[in-house]
Design a protein around this motif. Structure first.
Motif, PDB file in Angstrom:
ATOM      1  N   ASP A 329       0.806  -1.217   0.000  1.00 37.32           N
ATOM      2  CA  ASP A 329       0.000   0.000   0.000  1.00 37.32           C
ATOM      3  C   ASP A 329       0.838   1.265   0.000  1.00 37.32           C
ATOM      4  N   ARG A 330       2.103   1.170   0.392  1.00 39.28           N
ATOM      5  CA  ARG A 330       2.938   2.363   0.517  1.00 39.28           C
ATOM      6  C   ARG A 330       4.021   2.463  -0.557  1.00 39.28           C
ATOM      7  N   HIS A 331       4.681   1.345  -0.874  1.00 38.56           N
ATOM      8  CA  HIS A 331       5.860   1.400  -1.739  1.00 38.56           C
ATOM      9  C   HIS A 331       5.755   0.442  -2.917  1.00 38.56           C
ATOM     10  N   ILE A 332       6.496   0.766  -3.970  1.00 39.68           N
ATOM     11  CA  ILE A 332       6.753  -0.140  -5.090  1.00 39.68           C
ATOM     12  C   ILE A 332       8.267  -0.299  -5.192  1.00 39.68           C
ATOM     13  N   VAL A 333       8.740  -1.538  -5.102  1.00 41.10           N
ATOM     14  CA  VAL A 333      10.164  -1.838  -5.257  1.00 41.10           C
ATOM     15  C   VAL A 333      10.330  -2.600  -6.557  1.00 41.10           C
ATOM     16  N   SER A 334      11.207  -2.120  -7.437  1.00 36.27           N
ATOM     17  CA  SER A 334      11.381  -2.749  -8.742  1.00 36.27           C
ATOM     18  C   SER A 334      12.862  -2.952  -9.050  1.00 36.27           C
ATOM     19  N   GLY A 335      13.145  -4.088  -9.704  1.00 38.83           N
ATOM     20  CA  GLY A 335      14.501  -4.403 -10.130  1.00 38.83           C
ATOM     21  C   GLY A 335      14.560  -4.508 -11.638  1.00 38.83           C
ATOM     22  N   SER A 336      15.660  -4.030 -12.216  1.00 36.46           N
ATOM     23  CA  SER A 336      15.747  -3.937 -13.668  1.00 36.46           C
ATOM     24  C   SER A 336      17.009  -4.596 -14.201  1.00 36.46           C
ATOM     25  N   GLU A 337      16.994  -4.811 -15.516  1.00 37.49           N
ATOM     26  CA  GLU A 337      18.161  -5.357 -16.195  1.00 37.49           C
ATOM     27  C   GLU A 337      19.310  -4.358 -16.225  1.00 37.49           C
ATOM     28  N   ASP A 338      19.044  -3.100 -15.882  1.00 39.11           N
ATOM     29  CA  ASP A 338      20.126  -2.112 -15.804  1.00 39.11           C
ATOM     30  C   ASP A 338      20.881  -2.182 -14.477  1.00 39.11           C
ATOM     31  N   ARG A 339      20.598  -3.230 -13.692  1.00 34.38           N
ATOM     32  CA  ARG A 339      21.264  -3.513 -12.415  1.00 34.38           C
ATOM     33  C   ARG A 339      20.914  -2.493 -11.327  1.00 34.38           C
ATOM     34  N   SER A 340      19.731  -1.942 -11.411  1.00 31.82           N
ATOM     35  CA  SER A 340      19.291  -0.993 -10.390  1.00 31.82           C
ATOM     36  C   SER A 340      18.095  -1.538  -9.636  1.00 31.82           C
TER      37      SER A 340
END
Length: 472
Positions: A329-340
């Motif tokens: 409800d508060r945050h979105i955490v995302s991981g990417s192929e750009d290593r971030s």
């Protein structure tokens, strides 16, 4: 057709910790004419050990009259409860954790105090882990860490997997897909499994009768009841089904055809809506009011599937494809192929943190206040939420040698899988202790754990299932 899913439910993701309810019984005022049976420790003639010193620092036991029922005079129970605290700890250590959690608190106040004492469970957990050679447990102890629930999970986990998985029965579901299975999700307490495949289909499996009949372990799994979702002529989607997510009776599937489809599990998987995005959907999170998706076009999108125009937000948080995400409800955490790794605050509408890593993440599993992640080098990351930001706790080599595609963790359990054709079972300690390694003929693309069931998506077109045997 009967519904495979109840009318209500909770979000499905990794396995969950059991809640330990302690009954509070009415107990009469003790008869003061009887002999008092408080816990008094007699000083040893020799110097006490460090463990005895730790145990003797616990509060003294009190014995209300409700405890005195072994004999008319109460001598049997009085003798037991008058034993030193460390002796009682030793006696109860031979009882299964579930008995200590569920039964002892209902006997009397003294045993209730013992069953709720944090030090009691901490000592018990370390004793259980010492023969297995485990590291520091838990990874990081917080003030609100639920020791009884963690120790209960840990003991059952050790009993099932320490003997090369002898406490779990394995089945292969082979009749639903004709291409690599990319995603699995257990639902309704582990009685239903959803699977998505490169054959463009989403299949629901009824696991309630799994193992019935004459099927052998690691065979076809006995009675297999499956339902193909969708009303298209040949498939559920028009592209590979890459990810699944659910909340209550709502199931979402994301595909390379750039669509997200929603299904009503309370109505046998009836279609609800279709959301069309801009590019291939690679990861999903289903919340009570929105669906969050990560896609190949570097975007994290927030949708309301109930609206005619479902797109609420389109966030460009990364420079390359978004491979994994976790949302609440508060945050979105995302991981990417750009290593971030990016943390977005939904309420404030702004990016809180962007962390640059040496590898890119493929799987995330939240277990508050921690976040666990698997990367493309086969390593396991542990991060901690602190003041709204993520901080690294550790990076562990758990034995995988290829993409770590699945992570599932709870208070006392840890599972990982990878494209090196292995699934590993660990203790969530520092460092994680591996209990069992399952070798397979093809890659594992993802896992799900719920209700004593472990499911894995396999590259050989099957869904692999392990049903945990009940502890004695």
């Amino acid at each position: 057709m009967r519904s495979l899913f109840g009318a209500s439910g909770t979000e499905n993701s990794g396995g969950t910790s059991p809640a330990c309810q302690m009954a509070d019984q009415h107990e009469p005022e003790p008869d003061r004419s009887d002999a008092r049976c408080g816990a008094t420790s007699r000083q040893s003639e020799t110097d006490p050990s460090p463990e005895q010193q730790t145990c003797r620092s616990a509060p003294a036991l009190e014995t209300p009259s409700s405890c005195v029922h072994s004999t008319p005079s109460g001598e049997g129970s009085s003798l037991l409860l008058s034993l030193p605290w460390e002796v009682l700890l030793h006696v109860t250590s031979y009882l299964p954790a579930r008995i200590v959690v569920d039964v002892l608190p209902q006997v009397c106040r003294s045993l209730r105090a013992l069953a709720s004492d944090r030090l009691t469970w901490k000592v018990r957990a370390q004793r259980r882990l010492h023969p297995a050679g485990g590291g520091t447990f838990p990874l990081l102890e917080t003030p609100d860490f639920d020791w009884p629930a963690a120790c209960l999970e840990l003991e059952e986990h050790l009993s099932r997997w320490s003997d090369e998985g002898g406490g779990a029965e394995r089945f292969s579901l082979t009749e639903g897909h004709f291409a690599s299975v990319e995603s699995v999700l257990l639902l309704n307490g582990g009685t239903v499994c959803a699977s998505g495949s490169r054959d463009r289909n989403v299949v629901l499996w009824d696991l309630r009768r799994l193992g019935e009949g004459e099927a052998e372990v690691e065979g076809e799994g006995g009675a297999q009841v499956s339902t193909l979702l969708g009303n298209q002529r040949y498939s559920t989607h028009r592209g590979w089904v890459w990810c699944l997510a659910a909340r209550g009776s709502l199931l979402c599937s994301g595909s390379f055809d750039s669509t997200i489809k929603t299904w009503d599990l309370g109505a046998c998987g009836a279609p609800l809506s279709e959301i069309r995005g801009r590019d291939a959907v690679l990861c999903l999170s289903c919340l009570s009011d929105v669906v969050v998706a990560g896609s190949f076009d570097k975007r994290v999108s927030v949708y309301d599937p109930r609206c005619a125009e479902p797109l609420l937000q389109s966030l460009e948080l990364h420079a390359r494809a978004v491979l994994t995400l976790s949302a609440d409800d508060r945050h979105i955490v995302s991981g990417s192929e750009d290593r971030s790794l990016a943390v977005f605050d939904r309420r404030a509408g702004k990016l809180l943190q962007r962390m640059q890593l040496s590898s890119y993440l493929l799987s995330l599993c939240p277990q508050p206040p921690f976040l666990w992640a698997g990367d493309n080098q086969g390593e396991l990351h542990a991060l901690r939420w602190q003041d709204g930001l993520l901080s690294p706790l550790g990076r562990f080599d758990v034995g995988h040698r290829a993409l770590l595609t699945g992570v599932q963790v709870s208070l006392g359990t840890l599972y990982t899988c990878a494209t090196d054709k292995t699934l590993k079972v660990h203790v969530p300690s520092d460092p994680p202790k591996t209990l069992c390694t399952v070798q397979h003929q093809e890659v594992f693309n993802g896992i799900s754990v719920e209700g004593g069931v472990l499911a894995a998506a396999s590259g050989d077109m099957s869904v692999e299932i392990w049903k945990m045997k009940k502890s004695p």
